[in-house]
Design an enzyme around this catalytic site. Structure first.
Site, PDB file in Angstrom:
ATOM      1  N   ALA A  64     -19.969   3.143   4.258  1.00 27.38           N
ATOM      2  CA  ALA A  64     -19.369   2.630   3.017  1.00 27.38           C
ATOM      3  C   ALA A  64     -20.395   1.908   2.156  1.00 27.38           C
ATOM      4  CB  ALA A  64     -18.207   1.702   3.374  1.00 27.38           C
ATOM      5  N   LYS A  94     -22.227  -4.967   3.524  1.00 26.43           N
ATOM      6  CA  LYS A  94     -21.318  -4.438   2.500  1.00 26.43           C
ATOM      7  C   LYS A  94     -21.044  -5.510   1.443  1.00 26.43           C
ATOM      8  CE  LYS A  94     -17.779  -2.649   5.049  1.00 26.43           C
ATOM      9  NZ  LYS A  94     -16.706  -1.713   5.460  1.00 26.43           N
ATOM     10  N   TYR A 112     -12.470  -5.290  10.140  1.00 30.23           N
ATOM     11  CA  TYR A 112     -11.754  -4.994  11.390  1.00 30.23           C
ATOM     12  C   TYR A 112     -11.728  -6.234  12.305  1.00 30.23           C
ATOM     13  CZ  TYR A 112     -12.506  -0.453   9.412  1.00 30.23           C
ATOM     14  OH  TYR A 112     -12.515   0.610   8.523  1.00 30.23           O
ATOM     15  N   ALA A 124      -7.752  11.596   3.806  1.00 35.55           N
ATOM     16  CA  ALA A 124      -8.912  11.862   4.662  1.00 35.55           C
ATOM     17  C   ALA A 124      -9.573  13.161   4.217  1.00 35.55           C
ATOM     18  CB  ALA A 124      -8.480  11.946   6.111  1.00 35.55           C
ATOM     19  N   GLU A 159       0.836  -1.202   0.000  1.00 33.28           N
ATOM     20  CA  GLU A 159       0.000   0.000   0.000  1.00 33.28           C
ATOM     21  C   GLU A 159       0.872   1.254   0.000  1.00 33.28           C
ATOM     22  OE1 GLU A 159      -3.756  -0.009   1.929  1.00 33.28           O
ATOM     23  OE2 GLU A 159      -3.168   1.694   3.154  1.00 33.28           O
ATOM     24  N   LYS A 217       7.614   3.298   1.660  1.00 34.04           N
ATOM     25  CA  LYS A 217       8.995   2.996   2.055  1.00 34.04           C
ATOM     26  C   LYS A 217       9.486   1.785   1.266  1.00 34.04           C
ATOM     27  CE  LYS A 217       9.395   5.467   6.220  1.00 34.04           C
ATOM     28  NZ  LYS A 217       8.173   5.552   6.986  1.00 34.04           N
ATOM     29  N   HIS A 255      -8.296   3.576  -3.626  1.00 34.10           N
ATOM     30  CA  HIS A 255      -9.250   3.743  -2.524  1.00 34.10           C
ATOM     31  C   HIS A 255     -10.167   4.923  -2.856  1.00 34.10           C
ATOM     32  CE1 HIS A 255      -6.539   1.736   0.760  1.00 34.10           C
ATOM     33  NE2 HIS A 255      -6.437   1.136  -0.405  1.00 34.10           N
ATOM     34  N   GLY A 272     -14.376   6.417   5.084  1.00 31.53           N
ATOM     35  CA  GLY A 272     -13.368   7.454   5.329  1.00 31.53           C
ATOM     36  C   GLY A 272     -13.268   7.779   6.806  1.00 31.53           C
TER      37      GLY A 272
HETATM   38  P1  FAD Z   1     -18.136   1.563   7.365  1.00 31.69           P
HETATM   39  O1  FAD Z   1     -18.189   0.242   6.700  1.00 31.69           O
HETATM   40  O2  FAD Z   1     -19.205   2.548   7.021  1.00 31.69           O
HETATM   41  O3  FAD Z   1     -18.152   1.294   8.949  1.00 31.69           O
HETATM   42  C1  FAD Z   1     -17.943   2.349   9.881  1.00 31.69           C
HETATM   43  C2  FAD Z   1     -18.719   2.049  11.161  1.00 31.69           C
HETATM   44  O4  FAD Z   1     -20.128   2.110  10.891  1.00 31.69           O
HETATM   45  C3  FAD Z   1     -18.487   0.653  11.735  1.00 31.69           C
HETATM   46  O5  FAD Z   1     -18.562   0.762  13.121  1.00 31.69           O
HETATM   47  C4  FAD Z   1     -19.627  -0.175  11.179  1.00 31.69           C
HETATM   48  O6  FAD Z   1     -19.953  -1.273  11.999  1.00 31.69           O
HETATM   49  C5  FAD Z   1     -20.744   0.854  11.166  1.00 31.69           C
HETATM   50  N1  FAD Z   1     -21.722   0.650  10.085  1.00 31.69           N
HETATM   51  C6  FAD Z   1     -21.459   0.232   8.825  1.00 31.69           C
HETATM   52  N2  FAD Z   1     -22.596   0.201   8.102  1.00 31.69           N
HETATM   53  C7  FAD Z   1     -23.599   0.630   8.919  1.00 31.69           C
HETATM   54  C8  FAD Z   1     -24.989   0.822   8.749  1.00 31.69           C
HETATM   55  N3  FAD Z   1     -25.594   0.570   7.584  1.00 31.69           N
HETATM   56  N4  FAD Z   1     -25.720   1.300   9.811  1.00 31.69           N
HETATM   57  C9  FAD Z   1     -25.103   1.574  10.998  1.00 31.69           C
HETATM   58  N5  FAD Z   1     -23.779   1.383  11.218  1.00 31.69           N
HETATM   59  C10 FAD Z   1     -23.035   0.919  10.191  1.00 31.69           C
HETATM   60  N6  FAD Z   1      -9.501   6.086   5.360  1.00 31.69           N
HETATM   61  C11 FAD Z   1      -9.276   7.093   4.465  1.00 31.69           C
HETATM   62  O7  FAD Z   1      -9.653   8.250   4.709  1.00 31.69           O
HETATM   63  N7  FAD Z   1      -8.647   6.837   3.275  1.00 31.69           N
HETATM   64  C12 FAD Z   1      -8.236   5.572   2.933  1.00 31.69           C
HETATM   65  O8  FAD Z   1      -7.678   5.377   1.858  1.00 31.69           O
HETATM   66  C13 FAD Z   1      -8.454   4.504   3.846  1.00 31.69           C
HETATM   67  N8  FAD Z   1      -8.080   3.229   3.567  1.00 31.69           N
HETATM   68  C14 FAD Z   1      -8.366   2.209   4.447  1.00 31.69           C
HETATM   69  C15 FAD Z   1      -8.023   0.884   4.123  1.00 31.69           C
HETATM   70  C16 FAD Z   1      -8.298  -0.166   5.004  1.00 31.69           C
HETATM   71  C17 FAD Z   1      -7.938  -1.583   4.630  1.00 31.69           C
HETATM   72  C18 FAD Z   1      -8.907   0.123   6.259  1.00 31.69           C
HETATM   73  C19 FAD Z   1      -9.187  -0.987   7.228  1.00 31.69           C
HETATM   74  C20 FAD Z   1      -9.252   1.419   6.589  1.00 31.69           C
HETATM   75  C21 FAD Z   1      -8.999   2.483   5.692  1.00 31.69           C
HETATM   76  N9  FAD Z   1      -9.340   3.798   5.980  1.00 31.69           N
HETATM   77  C22 FAD Z   1      -9.106   4.813   5.075  1.00 31.69           C
HETATM   78  C23 FAD Z   1      -9.952   4.117   7.263  1.00 31.69           C
HETATM   79  C24 FAD Z   1     -11.487   3.993   7.196  1.00 31.69           C
HETATM   80  O9  FAD Z   1     -12.012   4.994   6.326  1.00 31.69           O
HETATM   81  C25 FAD Z   1     -11.998   4.174   8.615  1.00 31.69           C
HETATM   82  O10 FAD Z   1     -11.647   3.058   9.377  1.00 31.69           O
HETATM   83  C26 FAD Z   1     -13.449   4.518   8.775  1.00 31.69           C
HETATM   84  O11 FAD Z   1     -13.634   4.866  10.140  1.00 31.69           O
HETATM   85  C27 FAD Z   1     -14.417   3.397   8.466  1.00 31.69           C
HETATM   86  O12 FAD Z   1     -14.464   3.085   7.138  1.00 31.69           O
HETATM   87  P2  FAD Z   1     -15.311   1.832   6.616  1.00 31.69           P
HETATM   88  O13 FAD Z   1     -15.310   1.891   5.161  1.00 31.69           O
HETATM   89  O14 FAD Z   1     -14.905   0.595   7.287  1.00 31.69           O
HETATM   90  O15 FAD Z   1     -16.783   2.292   7.165  1.00 31.69           O
END
Ligand code: FAD
Length: 291
Positions: free
Chosen positions: A127, A168, A148, A51, A17, A275, A77, A108
């Site tokens: 998401a 999802k 997670y 972000a 990444e 890196k 992403h 995000g």
């Molecule tokens: P979601 O899937 O929306 O989940 C977020 C929270 O909401 C969780 O607690 C979930 O249980 C809950 N949830 C999900 N769907 C619902 C629903 N329908 N109703 C109620 N609750 C719900 N961040 C960046 O800004 N840029 C990046 O490029 C980036 N890359 C990442 C890559 C990876 C592999 C990972 C693990 C994280 C990355 N992140 C990135 C961070 C990520 O955006 C954050 O962790 C963010 O807080 C959650 O994103 P998510 O897509 O998992 O969200």
């Protein structure tokens, strides 16, 4: 190439990444670092999305450049939390035009402004909303999502987190990439639980080599990851020396990766953080294992 073709080919592989620059001035150094990583010929590379979406164009520029010049399959992403539907539609169109076939669809991170802002105005809350829009756009992307092993920090419990993860996947995710973790048993328990919940898509473990004692606190805060005593001891003992800590952190990550391969995982994603030296060292540590 679509990621599912790579993930299902049965071969052991590593992916890396990278993250985009924050400004124009940083572009060339990031480009050089990502090119060096691309020359390692990883199974694929992914480019994060800044972000708040401020660096979105750079994500695409880097992904397009590496794909075209080095023929490495790319994942771009895409986050949605601060975006309008129009902006997201534009980004999807731009990805299509750039020939990107794989997208990691994310909510995000919440910046402090977002966290304290008026959520009623958000076009996207999760998401899953983005995944629906990507699917509805008619674009033929291979879509991935984040997961997670130690539950998302905002989740009340793991059952709830896995329920939303299944939503999802049902909405169109063909693969999942995990948050960093430092104890593989947490990943194995998580895999057991999600498979039991009917989530069958490939899960790519994400491994973060901690090579600098200052990284520890930030990484833990961001991910909420459990820090095993074995790792704490290593930071206590070697954290004083950048060289020693780097060697120890790479060895720890290598050990995690070998254990994952030994237990049936076929692709491991390394958070290589622009890196090339760290990416190269990890890859050479397991060169005979990768074959
Ligand atoms: P979601 O899937 O929306 O989940 C977020 C929270 O909401 C969780 O607690 C979930 O249980 C809950 N949830 C999900 N769907 C619902 C629903 N329908 N109703 C109620 N609750 C719900 N961040 C960046 O800004 N840029 C990046 O490029 C980036 N890359 C990442 C890559 C990876 C592999 C990972 C693990 C994280 C990355 N992140 C990135 C961070 C990520 O955006 C954050 O962790 C963010 O807080 C959650 O994103 P998510 O897509 O998992 O969200």
């Amino acid at each position: 190439m679509k990621l599912t073709d790579i993930l299902n080919n049965g071969k052991l592989s590593l992916s890396f990444e990278v993250f985009p620059p924050k400004t124009d001035t940083g572009f060339n150094s990031v480009k050089t670092a990502t090119e060096e990583i691309a020359r390692l010929n990883p199974s694929f590379m992914s480019v994060t999305y800044g972000a708040g979406g401020g660096t979105s164009q750079y994500t695409l520029d880097i992904a397009k450049h590496i794909k075209e010049q080095y023929n490495v399959p790319m994942v771009a992403h895409l986050t949605c939390v601060s975006s309008t539907r129009e902006t997201v539609a534009e980004r999807i169109e731009a990805m299509k035009k750039a020939g990107i076939q794989n997208v990691l669809a994310l909510r995000g991170d919440l910046t402090p402004e977002l966290e304290n802002g008026d959520r009623s105005k958000w076009a996207y809350r999760h998401a899953v909303d983005l995944i629906h829009d990507i699917k509805d756009s008619g674009a033929d992307f291979c879509i991935g999502g984040a997961c997670y092993p130690e539950i998302h920090p905002e989740s009340n419990n793991q059952n709830e987190d896995i329920k939303y993860l299944k939503e999802k996947v049902d909405a169109g995710c063909s693969f999942l990439t995990t948050q960093m973790f430092f104890d593989n048993n947490l990943l194995y328990n998580f895999l057991y639980k999600i498979r039991e919940a009917g989530i069958t898509v490939p899960v790519i473990p994400g491994i973060m080599p901690i090579t600098n004692a200052n990284q520890v606190e930030r990484a833990m805060k961001l991910s909420g990851s459990f820090m095993p005593q074995r790792f704490k001891s290593l930071v206590d003992k070697f954290g004083y020396s950048p060289e020693a800590m780097k060697q120890a952190g790479i060895a720890y990550a290598t050990d995690q990766i070998i254990d994952l391969f030994a237990n049936g995982i076929t692709n491991v994603h390394v958070y290589s953080m622009n890196k090339p030296d760290i990416a190269a060292k990890i890859q050479s540590n397991i060169s005979d294992i990768l074959g």
